[in-house]
Write a protein that holds these residues in place. Structure first.
Motif, PDB file in Angstrom:
ATOM      1  N   VAL A   1       0.126 -30.915 -22.257  1.00 33.72           N
ATOM      2  CA  VAL A   1      -0.395 -30.487 -20.951  1.00 33.72           C
ATOM      3  C   VAL A   1      -1.721 -31.181 -20.666  1.00 33.72           C
ATOM      4  O   VAL A   1      -1.951 -31.699 -19.564  1.00 33.72           O
ATOM      5  N   LEU A   2      -2.600 -31.225 -21.650  1.00 31.24           N
ATOM      6  CA  LEU A   2      -3.909 -31.839 -21.453  1.00 31.24           C
ATOM      7  C   LEU A   2      -3.781 -33.336 -21.190  1.00 31.24           C
ATOM      8  O   LEU A   2      -4.512 -33.901 -20.360  1.00 31.24           O
ATOM      9  N   ARG A   3      -2.853 -33.997 -21.891  1.00 31.07           N
ATOM     10  CA  ARG A   3      -2.638 -35.433 -21.666  1.00 31.07           C
ATOM     11  C   ARG A   3      -2.128 -35.688 -20.248  1.00 31.07           C
ATOM     12  O   ARG A   3      -2.558 -36.623 -19.573  1.00 31.07           O
ATOM     13  N   ALA A   4      -1.182 -34.841 -19.812  1.00 33.11           N
ATOM     14  CA  ALA A   4      -0.633 -35.000 -18.469  1.00 33.11           C
ATOM     15  C   ALA A   4      -1.711 -34.806 -17.406  1.00 33.11           C
ATOM     16  O   ALA A   4      -1.754 -35.544 -16.413  1.00 33.11           O
ATOM     17  N   LEU A   5      -2.582 -33.831 -17.611  1.00 32.99           N
ATOM     18  CA  LEU A   5      -3.649 -33.579 -16.651  1.00 32.99           C
ATOM     19  C   LEU A   5      -4.670 -34.716 -16.637  1.00 32.99           C
ATOM     20  O   LEU A   5      -5.179 -35.094 -15.582  1.00 32.99           O
ATOM     21  N   LYS A   6      -4.955 -35.251 -17.821  1.00 28.40           N
ATOM     22  CA  LYS A   6      -5.898 -36.370 -17.890  1.00 28.40           C
ATOM     23  C   LYS A   6      -5.324 -37.590 -17.175  1.00 28.40           C
ATOM     24  O   LYS A   6      -6.033 -38.287 -16.450  1.00 28.40           O
TER      25      LYS A   6
ATOM     26  N   PRO B   1      -7.638 -42.814 -12.139  1.00 28.31           N
ATOM     27  CA  PRO B   1      -7.602 -43.603 -10.895  1.00 28.31           C
ATOM     28  C   PRO B   1      -6.185 -44.086 -10.578  1.00 28.31           C
ATOM     29  O   PRO B   1      -5.396 -44.389 -11.493  1.00 28.31           O
ATOM     30  N   GLU B   2      -5.859 -44.169  -9.309  1.00 26.45           N
ATOM     31  CA  GLU B   2      -4.517 -44.550  -8.886  1.00 26.45           C
ATOM     32  C   GLU B   2      -4.142 -45.945  -9.378  1.00 26.45           C
ATOM     33  O   GLU B   2      -2.990 -46.188  -9.742  1.00 26.45           O
ATOM     34  N   LEU B   3      -5.091 -46.864  -9.390  1.00 27.61           N
ATOM     35  CA  LEU B   3      -4.807 -48.216  -9.860  1.00 27.61           C
ATOM     36  C   LEU B   3      -4.381 -48.203 -11.317  1.00 27.61           C
ATOM     37  O   LEU B   3      -3.427 -48.889 -11.708  1.00 27.61           O
ATOM     38  N   PHE B   4      -5.096 -47.418 -12.115  1.00 28.88           N
ATOM     39  CA  PHE B   4      -4.734 -47.309 -13.536  1.00 28.88           C
ATOM     40  C   PHE B   4      -3.322 -46.763 -13.701  1.00 28.88           C
ATOM     41  O   PHE B   4      -2.532 -47.282 -14.497  1.00 28.88           O
ATOM     42  N   LYS B   5      -2.978 -45.717 -12.956  1.00 30.99           N
ATOM     43  CA  LYS B   5      -1.648 -45.107 -13.066  1.00 30.99           C
ATOM     44  C   LYS B   5      -0.560 -46.085 -12.640  1.00 30.99           C
ATOM     45  O   LYS B   5       0.518 -46.131 -13.255  1.00 30.99           O
ATOM     46  N   MET B   6      -0.817 -46.872 -11.615  1.00 32.49           N
ATOM     47  CA  MET B   6       0.167 -47.851 -11.170  1.00 32.49           C
ATOM     48  C   MET B   6       0.403 -48.917 -12.238  1.00 32.49           C
ATOM     49  O   MET B   6       1.546 -49.266 -12.551  1.00 32.49           O
ATOM     50  N   LEU B   7      -0.672 -49.413 -12.815  1.00 34.67           N
ATOM     51  CA  LEU B   7      -0.549 -50.405 -13.878  1.00 34.67           C
ATOM     52  C   LEU B   7       0.120 -49.824 -15.120  1.00 34.67           C
ATOM     53  O   LEU B   7       0.956 -50.471 -15.767  1.00 34.67           O
ATOM     54  N   PHE B   8      -0.235 -48.593 -15.434  1.00 36.45           N
ATOM     55  CA  PHE B   8       0.304 -47.939 -16.627  1.00 36.45           C
ATOM     56  C   PHE B   8       1.817 -47.769 -16.514  1.00 36.45           C
ATOM     57  O   PHE B   8       2.556 -48.022 -17.468  1.00 36.45           O
ATOM     58  N   LYS B   9       2.298 -47.351 -15.345  1.00 35.88           N
ATOM     59  CA  LYS B   9       3.739 -47.159 -15.147  1.00 35.88           C
ATOM     60  C   LYS B   9       4.494 -48.462 -15.349  1.00 35.88           C
ATOM     61  O   LYS B   9       5.603 -48.465 -15.899  1.00 35.88           O
TER      62      LYS B   9
END
Length: 273
Positions: A110-115, A120-128
């Motif tokens: 849960v904590l990992r998902a919340l973190k 930042p949106e850019l990080f999430k896009m690159l991560f996916k």
């Protein structure tokens, strides 16, 4: 339970009797760890290897459960209680420590998902995009689930972590009649997740109090009570002494666990060596 054994050994003039159930499948086998504790505290140690043959005992397990009960660990618990009842009439266990001190890996999930959700949106896009190239193993599954859970409400994330199948898959199996009662149960969880008194002002506090008020008394304590009473054994849980539970409630999240590293940080710091 290791802490309970350590404290019992400190106050007992005789070797403490300890009991552990093990499995031939090493992924589930805790015998090596229990042997280390038994050796350190010089206990009178007893072990039982559970074989994957339950046909003979399953009717008795169903009888003693006295109601529909879906926790498969009732089987090893029954054999553990049966073994212990040959030596003692009262036993202590470690139930409650995970719920009040942050012991479950799903808390870290849960904590990992919340973190990740708050990144930042850019990080999430690159991560996916990068995740697609990760090797297919259990760590990949954890990362994939982290991304999925980050897009869910805390309540639904918690519910899915507690269930065998994801929510959408479960709903396809239910009749309208069953869905009606499932919704009533979900509403009870929802009301607690939505409340925000001072002691529930963090996601971790909310899921832990849910486990303390629902999972623990509705599953773990029922399992131990039914399976121990089936063998005329009285089992008590020192961690659920109201003074311990109240004291644990004053600890900050960071004192219990982080999204990385070991669980139950307070207990490890207090009793570790």
């Amino acid at each position: 339970s290791s802490i309970v054994v350590a404290l019992m050994s400190e106050y007992s003039n005789l070797p403490v009797k300890t009991f552990t159930v093990g499995f031939e499948e090493q992924d589930f086998n805790e015998l090596p760890l229990s042997r280390l504790v038994a050796k350190r505290y010089k206990t009178d140690h007893h072990e039982y290897i559970l074989k994957p043959d339950i046909e003979s005992i399953l009717p008795d397990i169903v009888w003693y459960a006295d109601e529909p009960f879906g926790d498969s660990s009732a089987l090893p618990t029954y054999y553990l209680a049966k073994m212990a009842s040959q030596e003692v009439t009262v036993a202590l266990n470690g139930d409650g420590a995970d719920e009040i001190f942050g012991g479950y890996n799903r808390y870290k999930a849960v904590l990992r998902a919340l973190k990740y959700k708050n990144s930042p949106e850019l990080f999430k896009m690159l991560f996916k995009n990068i995740v697609k190239y990760f090797p297919q193993n259990k760590y990949y599954d954890r990362i994939k689930n982290m991304v999925v859970f980050s897009e869910m409400s805390l309540q639904n994330h918690y519910m899915d972590k507690m269930m065998i199948k994801h929510r959408d898959a479960r709903l396809k199996l239910y009749t309208d009649h069953t869905k009606h009662y499932i919704k009533k149960n979900d509403d009870n969880y929802h009301s607690l997740f939505e409340s925000d008194p001072d002691n529930l002002n963090s996601p971790l506090a909310r899921i832990m109090i849910n486990d303390l008020l629902n999972y623990l008394p509705g599953d773990l304590l029922v399992k131990m009570d039914r399976m121990s009473m089936a063998n005329s054994l009285e089992v008590r849980s020192p961690f659920l002494d109201h003074n311990v539970v109240e004291a644990a409630s004053y600890l900050d999240d960071i004192e219990k666990l982080l999204w990385y590293g070991p669980n139950k940080r307070f207990l490890r710091k207090t009793y570790g060596s």
